[in-house]
Motif scaffolding. Structure first.
Motif, PDB file in Angstrom:
ATOM      1  N   GLU A  59     -58.305  40.126 -24.600  1.00 58.49           N
ATOM      2  CA  GLU A  59     -57.970  39.858 -25.640  1.00 58.49           C
ATOM      3  C   GLU A  59     -56.499  39.085 -25.766  1.00 58.49           C
ATOM      4  O   GLU A  59     -56.005  39.674 -24.651  1.00 58.49           O
ATOM      5  CB  GLU A  59     -58.137  40.738 -26.897  1.00 58.49           C
ATOM      6  N   PRO A  60     -56.333  38.094 -26.292  1.00 55.91           N
ATOM      7  CA  PRO A  60     -55.053  37.572 -26.141  1.00 55.91           C
ATOM      8  C   PRO A  60     -53.758  38.406 -26.464  1.00 55.91           C
ATOM      9  O   PRO A  60     -53.790  39.122 -27.725  1.00 55.91           O
ATOM     10  CB  PRO A  60     -55.102  36.125 -27.058  1.00 55.91           C
ATOM     11  N   VAL A  61     -52.835  38.648 -25.750  1.00 50.54           N
ATOM     12  CA  VAL A  61     -51.740  39.402 -26.123  1.00 50.54           C
ATOM     13  C   VAL A  61     -50.379  38.211 -25.838  1.00 50.54           C
ATOM     14  O   VAL A  61     -50.345  37.445 -25.226  1.00 50.54           O
ATOM     15  CB  VAL A  61     -51.550  40.602 -25.350  1.00 50.54           C
ATOM     16  N   GLU A  62     -49.354  38.662 -26.407  1.00 52.48           N
ATOM     17  CA  GLU A  62     -48.016  38.026 -26.232  1.00 52.48           C
ATOM     18  C   GLU A  62     -47.330  39.103 -25.245  1.00 52.48           C
ATOM     19  O   GLU A  62     -46.824  39.905 -25.447  1.00 52.48           O
ATOM     20  CB  GLU A  62     -47.116  37.942 -27.466  1.00 52.48           C
ATOM     21  N   ILE A  63     -47.241  38.381 -23.985  1.00 54.52           N
ATOM     22  CA  ILE A  63     -46.675  39.060 -22.901  1.00 54.52           C
ATOM     23  C   ILE A  63     -45.268  39.445 -23.007  1.00 54.52           C
ATOM     24  O   ILE A  63     -45.006  40.476 -22.426  1.00 54.52           O
ATOM     25  CB  ILE A  63     -47.039  38.440 -21.435  1.00 54.52           C
ATOM     26  N   GLY A  64     -44.455  38.608 -23.527  1.00 58.48           N
ATOM     27  CA  GLY A  64     -42.931  39.228 -23.952  1.00 58.48           C
ATOM     28  C   GLY A  64     -42.914  40.360 -24.502  1.00 58.48           C
ATOM     29  O   GLY A  64     -42.219  41.268 -24.546  1.00 58.48           O
ATOM     30  N   ALA A  65     -43.809  40.496 -25.542  1.00 56.10           N
ATOM     31  CA  ALA A  65     -44.020  41.588 -26.416  1.00 56.10           C
ATOM     32  C   ALA A  65     -44.298  43.070 -25.669  1.00 56.10           C
ATOM     33  O   ALA A  65     -43.909  43.888 -25.921  1.00 56.10           O
ATOM     34  CB  ALA A  65     -44.730  41.242 -27.696  1.00 56.10           C
ATOM     35  N   VAL A  66     -45.369  42.671 -24.821  1.00 58.03           N
ATOM     36  CA  VAL A  66     -46.023  43.663 -24.022  1.00 58.03           C
ATOM     37  C   VAL A  66     -44.779  44.329 -22.884  1.00 58.03           C
ATOM     38  O   VAL A  66     -44.418  45.376 -22.872  1.00 58.03           O
ATOM     39  CB  VAL A  66     -47.125  43.041 -22.980  1.00 58.03           C
ATOM     40  N   VAL A  67     -44.086  43.366 -22.588  1.00 58.52           N
ATOM     41  CA  VAL A  67     -42.730  43.769 -21.527  1.00 58.52           C
ATOM     42  C   VAL A  67     -41.819  44.421 -22.323  1.00 58.52           C
ATOM     43  O   VAL A  67     -41.111  45.624 -21.949  1.00 58.52           O
ATOM     44  CB  VAL A  67     -42.211  42.581 -20.940  1.00 58.52           C
ATOM     45  N   GLN A  68     -41.680  44.228 -23.626  1.00 64.06           N
ATOM     46  CA  GLN A  68     -40.661  45.075 -24.372  1.00 64.06           C
ATOM     47  C   GLN A  68     -41.003  46.376 -24.520  1.00 64.06           C
ATOM     48  O   GLN A  68     -40.300  47.271 -24.397  1.00 64.06           O
ATOM     49  CB  GLN A  68     -40.574  44.175 -25.773  1.00 64.06           C
ATOM     50  N   LEU A  69     -42.446  46.505 -25.004  1.00 65.14           N
ATOM     51  CA  LEU A  69     -42.937  47.778 -25.225  1.00 65.14           C
ATOM     52  C   LEU A  69     -42.794  48.794 -23.713  1.00 65.14           C
ATOM     53  O   LEU A  69     -42.413  49.802 -24.007  1.00 65.14           O
ATOM     54  CB  LEU A  69     -44.343  47.570 -25.716  1.00 65.14           C
TER      55      LEU A  69
END
Length: 203
Positions: A59-69
């Protein structure tokens, strides 16, 4: 009222507190080394893994947000330490410690920034967003890859079996990376055959 001077002092206190994360040891050793990796190294490595496997996400994700997490998710280990993911009792006991640690450490920051980082940590912990599910899958994938390529170092040291690895990792990884899990599963079976991973308990 907050001032630039007070804000910078608070930010400095926070980032220097993060130095302690470099001293929190995990259960895996860096490949080819005798020492154990620290949590700061783990956080850096999984961010790069997350960026690398993005084309395989279900599913689509915002990779910048993933890295923050991924960057914030293990910060409470400064106080709570690292717990073996296969130790259910230890993980349950660590939850309250991690919550208290998150409030203390993010509380070092200016209020708005601290609240934002705490919210990121909670998002990862609860796994409610697509980005959090992606991040949690990555967090589980990396130790499996390390063990598969280190003759099962932490698996052997802790007496871990394939049924434990599958039960813990399959739901998180296969849901987000359905084309990658079968490849990992084949390698797990091969690891059992080599003696790098324990056979299932009922075998």
């Amino acid at each position: 009222m907050s001032t630039p001077t007070a804000d910078f002092a608070a930010i400095t206190a926070f980032v220097l507190e993060l130095e302690k994360l470099k001293g929190v040891l995990r259960k895996n050793r860096p490949l080819g080394q005798t020492r154990y990796e620290n949590t700061a190294e783990h956080s850096w490595q999984i961010c790069l893994l997350a960026m690398s496997v993005l084309p395989h996400a279900s599913e689509p994700v915002e990779i910048g947000a993933v890295v923050q997490l991924l960057l914030v998710h293990d910060i409470p280990e400064i106080d709570a330490g690292d717990v073996n993911v296969y130790d259910a009792a230890g993980r349950a006991a660590a939850e309250a410690k991690e919550e208290a640690a998150a409030q203390r450490i993010f509380g070092l920051l200016p209020a708005e920034t601290g609240a934002q980082m705490y919210a990121l940590w909670r998002e990862f912990t609860t796994g409610t967003s697509a980005e959090a599910r992606y991040a949690r899958a990555i967090d589980r994938m990396m130790p499996v890859l390390q063990n598969l390529n280190s003759a099962g170092q932490s698996w052997r040291e802790n007496g871990i079996r394939i049924d434990q690895v599958t039960r813990m990792n399959h739901p998180k990884i296969s849901g987000m990376f359905p084309t990658l899990w079968p490849q990992i599963e084949q390698q797990l079976i091969a690891a059992v055959a080599r003696g790098d991973l324990g056979a299932a308990q009922d075998e």
